[in-house]
Design a protein around this motif. Sequence first.
Motif, PDB file in Angstrom:
ATOM      1  N   ALA A 109       0.888   3.889  -2.853  1.00  0.00           N
ATOM      2  CA  ALA A 109       0.466   5.167  -2.673  1.00  0.00           C
ATOM      3  C   ALA A 109       1.447   6.171  -3.342  1.00  0.00           C
ATOM      4  O   ALA A 109       0.965   7.223  -3.789  1.00  0.00           O
TER       5      ALA A 109
ATOM      6  N   VAL B 139       0.825  -1.222   0.023  1.00  0.00           N
ATOM      7  CA  VAL B 139      -0.071  -0.048   0.093  1.00  0.00           C
ATOM      8  C   VAL B 139       0.916   1.264   0.150  1.00  0.00           C
ATOM      9  O   VAL B 139       0.400   2.177  -0.693  1.00  0.00           O
TER      10      VAL B 139
ATOM     11  N   GLY C  91      -3.774   2.700  -2.028  1.00  0.00           N
ATOM     12  CA  GLY C  91      -3.273   4.225  -1.788  1.00  0.00           C
ATOM     13  C   GLY C  91      -3.570   5.084  -2.957  1.00  0.00           C
ATOM     14  O   GLY C  91      -4.107   6.131  -2.546  1.00  0.00           O
ATOM     15  N   ALA C  92      -3.212   4.524  -4.245  1.00  0.00           N
ATOM     16  CA  ALA C  92      -3.588   5.482  -5.360  1.00  0.00           C
ATOM     17  C   ALA C  92      -5.132   5.766  -5.295  1.00  0.00           C
ATOM     18  O   ALA C  92      -5.669   6.815  -5.633  1.00  0.00           O
TER      19      ALA C  92
ATOM     20  N   THR D 145       0.756   6.200  -8.052  1.00  0.00           N
ATOM     21  CA  THR D 145       0.085   7.568  -7.873  1.00  0.00           C
ATOM     22  C   THR D 145       1.007   8.420  -8.829  1.00  0.00           C
ATOM     23  O   THR D 145       0.447   9.060  -9.603  1.00  0.00           O
TER      24      THR D 145
ATOM     25  N   GLY E 221      -2.165  11.133  -2.121  1.00  0.00           N
ATOM     26  CA  GLY E 221      -1.659   9.469  -2.352  1.00  0.00           C
ATOM     27  C   GLY E 221      -0.716   9.274  -1.230  1.00  0.00           C
ATOM     28  O   GLY E 221      -0.778   8.175  -0.545  1.00  0.00           O
TER      29      GLY E 221
ATOM     30  N   GLY F 272      -6.161   8.027  -2.718  1.00  0.00           N
ATOM     31  CA  GLY F 272      -5.481   9.450  -2.797  1.00  0.00           C
ATOM     32  C   GLY F 272      -6.377  10.159  -4.058  1.00  0.00           C
ATOM     33  O   GLY F 272      -6.644  11.358  -3.686  1.00  0.00           O
TER      34      GLY F 272
ATOM     35  N   ILE G 178      -2.218   8.730   2.176  1.00  0.00           N
ATOM     36  CA  ILE G 178      -2.686   7.486   2.218  1.00  0.00           C
ATOM     37  C   ILE G 178      -1.629   6.712   2.733  1.00  0.00           C
ATOM     38  O   ILE G 178      -1.839   5.545   3.681  1.00  0.00           O
ATOM     39  N   GLY G 179      -0.545   6.830   2.253  1.00  0.00           N
ATOM     40  CA  GLY G 179       0.649   5.711   2.667  1.00  0.00           C
ATOM     41  C   GLY G 179       0.921   6.090   4.198  1.00  0.00           C
ATOM     42  O   GLY G 179       1.453   5.316   4.845  1.00  0.00           O
TER      43      GLY G 179
END
Length: 407
Positions: A55, A51, A106-107, A59, A327, A110, A330-331
């Motif tokens: 991310a 992830v 993650g992407a 992304t 993104g 994000g 999120i990471g």
Amino acid sequence: MPAGLIALALGGFGIGLTEFVIMGLLPEVATEFNVSEAAAGWFITGYALSVVVGALLVTAAVTRLPRKPVLIGLLVLFIAGNFLCAIADSYPAMIVGRVVAALCHGAFFGIGSVVAAGLVPANKKAGAIAIMFTGLTAANVLGVPFGTFLGQNLGWRSTFWAITIIGVAALVGIAVMVPRAKDDAVANSVRSELRAFASGQVWLSIVVTILGFGGMFGAFTYIAFTLTDVSGFDPHAVPWLLVLFGAGLFVGNIAGGKAADKSIDKALVAILAGLALVLVFFALTAASPVATLFSLALMGGFGFATVPGLQMRVMHFAAAAPTLASGANIGAFNLGNALGAWLGGVTISMGLGYTSPIWVGAAITISALLVMIGAASAARRGEAARLATVHKAAPDVGRDPAAVPAP
């Protein structure tokens, strides 16, 4: 409510289910592949690490592409990963499926955050992000118990087949219900996206994300041991107690989004302070089953109430090119998970008992609160200096408090 938000929430539901349901199915999966519990744990650890990688790298790779087609492509990746899990005939094949599914995580959140915010007026952006993350909270409240029940009764592969179908439904929903934004064709280069990280406020926001979420997960990762060995609950009651925690996540996510739409920084300071108090109370009263019930719900509520505000704050200070920063944040949530879990495990290994991870969570949360107070103060000073400069150049503009919204 824009229909596109429902489609985004469904995608979030599927991704959240993929991430968390494996925890309830580890014994069955480990038995089928004839591996140890520690080896099976890599289905979780490998997912989390992927992830973080996705991310940032995924992304960055898609930042110049229109966002709606990217979301559809990410769900194709998600579907493929879960399909590979459903048909996996070996431990390595299962790991590959988990990694492929995780790369979109993650992407998706994000880029989805940017898309969700663009579907509503400026004063409802954090609330829109909260609605998208409602899918993730619903996965904990409803999806994980049902997915675990399905896997235990029809075989663990049935759960991954169900998640694959959910992914297909989310893909169709986004294709049909999410409009293409007017500025979607205006692509930012990776260089311009990276330029957003020149903002100190973006980095401070990411640090608060790591520490704020790390505090909650420091306490939560070993919660089953706390509930059984300290609070005295029967092990069979743990899944139902976690539903209570998940209900707190759901309510906190919505409430946090509404609070952040009024004032991001004030909301985050208040929520982090509340989370720290809840964790201290939990650590002091964990031996009481009744007090533990309240602590579980409040820990989930305050813990996830930070998410919309933290995500919106990063996007606010990276407004010119928010996709990669979104993104990365999120990471940061997943890095926080890993940090809290690691530190909580260290204290248990030191023989400090099963309330020690809660104390660790409280300490990390207080650190997040202090960083957030400092970031908010610096943001206010920066905004005051900017308005003073604008006022000198154009007094009429400087008198307009709505010229640039503050967090």
